[in-house]
Design a protein around this motif. Structure first.
Motif, short mmCIF file in Angstrom:
data_model
loop_
_atom_site.label_atom_id
_atom_site.label_comp_id
_atom_site.label_asym_id
_atom_site.label_seq_id
_atom_site.Cartn_x
_atom_site.Cartn_y
_atom_site.Cartn_z
N ALA B 117 -0.18 60.77 27.49
CA ALA B 117 -1.17 61.39 28.38
C ALA B 117 -0.78 61.21 29.85
O ALA B 117 -1.12 62.05 30.69
CB ALA B 117 -2.56 60.79 28.12
N SER B 118 -0.08 60.14 30.16
CA SER B 118 0.30 59.87 31.56
C SER B 118 1.62 60.53 31.93
O SER B 118 2.11 60.34 33.06
CB SER B 118 0.42 58.36 31.78
N GLY B 119 2.22 61.29 31.01
CA GLY B 119 3.55 61.84 31.27
C GLY B 119 4.59 60.73 31.39
O GLY B 119 5.58 60.86 32.12
N GLN B 310 -4.02 65.10 38.89
CA GLN B 310 -3.81 65.76 37.60
C GLN B 310 -3.58 64.74 36.50
O GLN B 310 -4.07 64.87 35.37
CB GLN B 310 -2.60 66.70 37.68
N VAL B 311 -2.80 63.71 36.82
CA VAL B 311 -2.53 62.67 35.83
C VAL B 311 -3.84 61.96 35.46
O VAL B 311 -4.11 61.67 34.28
CB VAL B 311 -1.49 61.67 36.36
N ASP B 313 -6.81 63.26 35.47
CA ASP B 313 -7.54 64.17 34.59
C ASP B 313 -7.03 64.06 33.15
O ASP B 313 -7.81 64.00 32.20
CB ASP B 313 -7.39 65.62 35.07
N ARG B 314 -5.70 64.06 33.02
CA ARG B 314 -5.14 64.02 31.66
C ARG B 314 -5.44 62.70 30.96
O ARG B 314 -5.52 62.64 29.74
CB ARG B 314 -3.63 64.27 31.71
#
Lengths: 110, 361
Positions: B117-119, B310-311, B313-314
């Protein structure tokens, strides 16, 4: 990222903010109380922790850690504590000095 | 100078601190009766319990019961010492399959989900890189590792998605994977401590593990007031209003590190560069799940100035405060509503998106 679960022998210290002037300080070693001292009675005391003695001084309504075993001595560098809730933690030697009294916050996040 | 020598009269891991008696005299009407405070050293830090409800004797017994459990988790999750996660890491480095119990398997799957989720800004697979820097070692490092070795670690791109789980065991398709749960395990420990205290019937309290904490219940009729430390020194930057069950986690550049040749190297590494993240001093996150808050605080520290929202949010993180290297405070709208600043003139808050890139990033 991050470091470590490892038990790092750094000294950790911090200040609370916002409490009123304190009149007494509590000293613990490894979680156990060893003394409660009045801040209006100047004195020096040695507290024995796992790594050796930590020297603590009371003067002019304040208290500080003068010396403590450990590499970085953050609790020494923190200097004088005088307000309710202010705390110095000598992490390697497991010595905690804190000013008793009502705090303006419930806990400190850091 | 003469000095009295004091020794602990109670040589056990935790003991009662009767702060409560001091507070009782001045407690205002909206507060519950004063709490009992307990403290013990575990996880390489000071763990403080603030407990509303139990009498001092019972609180001390609870702390004495919990401290060895935290020590056991610490041992099981240490990345390179002992026979828990460290044993798994040794097998993974040799390309071997490693047995693991259901508890640790569950934690690794949870961490993997957060990493995705955090990339992979939260990346517990970079244990080899963390160890190369040596932030967890004693004595601590005083210079950065050779650049070529850092580059090699980064180029190998270790990720938790390289793990393959099967019944009771795990292996990796990438031998560079070494697991370090340092941005996650403390959150899990706090979560478990709060669960244990609630199960034991404690009505309200705080578990504070080296500054990262979760509250439960209420101290009377009000919400909790948690101070967030200034990232550039002692004292409180802001006070945040915290509701029952929420946790507050901060990743800060001040927590661990060293200075070499005038350059400060802190312990929060960017998995994409192999070097400490630049441009950020601290990230503070609120979330009901302390393990998610722990991982998110690191992920949002690693994320760029232009992408952290954005991170967040994810990751499902609504409450964020991010202090950049110029001391500017970036906040989400939800977080701003929870903050109050002690200064007479509060600092300007930066709310808009996208953020301007910070000069040093």
């Amino acid at each position: 990222m991050i470091a470590a679960l490892a038990a790092v022998a750094t000294l950790y210290a911090w200040l609370w903010a916002g409490g009123g002037p304190g009149t007494r300080a509590r000293i613990t070693v490894d979680g156990a109380p060893v003394a409660t001292v009045a801040l209006d009675e100047p004195r020096r005391l040695l507290v024995s922790g796992p790594l050796g003695p930590s020297l603590i001084e009371v003067a002019d309504g304040r208290i500080r850690v003068v010396d403590s075993p450990g590499r970085r001595k953050l609790c020494v560098r923190q200097g004088w504590l005088s307000r309710a809730g202010e705390t110095a933690v000598c992490l390697p030697n497991r010595v905690v000095v804190s000013i008793a009294g009502r705090r303006s916050i419930d806990a400190l996040n850091y | 100078m003469s000095a009295a020598t004091l020794r602990s009269r109670r040589p056990r891991p935790a003991a009662t601190v009767l702060l409560g008696l001091v507070l009782l005299a001045t407690a205002c009407g909206r507060d519950a009766p004063a709490p009992v405070n307990e403290q013990f050293f575990a996880f390489g830090t000071l763990v403080e319990l603030t407990l509303y409800g139990p009498d001092p004797g019972r609180a001390a017994a609870m702390a004495s019961d919990l401290a060895p459990r935290v020590d056991a988790w610490h041992a099981a999750w240490h990345p390179w010492e002992g026979d828990g996660l460290a044993r798994i890491n040794r097998h993974l480095a040799r390309g071997e399959s490693a047995s693991l119990d259901a508890d640790l398997a569950g934690l690794l799957r949870e961490a993997r989900q957060l990493a995705i989720a955090s990339g992979h800004r939260f990346n517990p697979a970079i244990g080899g890189l963390v160890r190369l820097w040596g932030f967890g070692l004693e004595p601590p490092p005083d210079e950065p590792p050779p650049a070529a070795r850092v580059a090699a670690r980064v180029a190998a791109e270790p990720r938790l998605t390289d793990l393959r789980f099967s019944d009771g065991s795990v292996r990796t398709v990438n031998p560079a994977v070494q697991i370090d749960l340092g941005a996650f395990a403390k959150g899990v420990a706090v979560r478990r401590l709060v669960t244990a205290l609630r199960d034991a019937g404690v009505a309200a309290g705080i578990v504070n593990a080296g500054g990262d904490l979760q509250v439960f219940g209420r101290p009377g009729e009000r919400d909790w007031r948690i101070g967030v430390r200034r990232p550039d020194g002692n004292g409180v930057l802001a006070t945040v209003t915290v509701r029952p069950g929420e946790s507050v986690f901060t990743s800060g550049h001040y927590e661990r590190g060293f200075t070499d040749g005038g350059t400060r190297y802190h312990h929060i590494l960017d998995p994409r560069t192999g070097y400490p993240v630049r441009g950020v001093r601290s990230v503070t996150v609120l979330h009901p799940d302390p393990a998610r808050a722990d991982a998110a605080a690191t992920a949002l520290f690693v994320a760029d100035a232009g992408t952290w929202r954005q991170v967040a949010d994810r990751l499902g993180i609504e409450f964020v405060m991010r202090v950049d290297s110029d001391g500017r405070i970036h906040v989400t709208e939800s977080m701003e509503a929870r903050l109050s600043f002690p200064q007479e003139s509060p600092p300007p808050l930066i709310r808009g998106t996208p953020d301007a890139p910070t000069p040093s990033s």
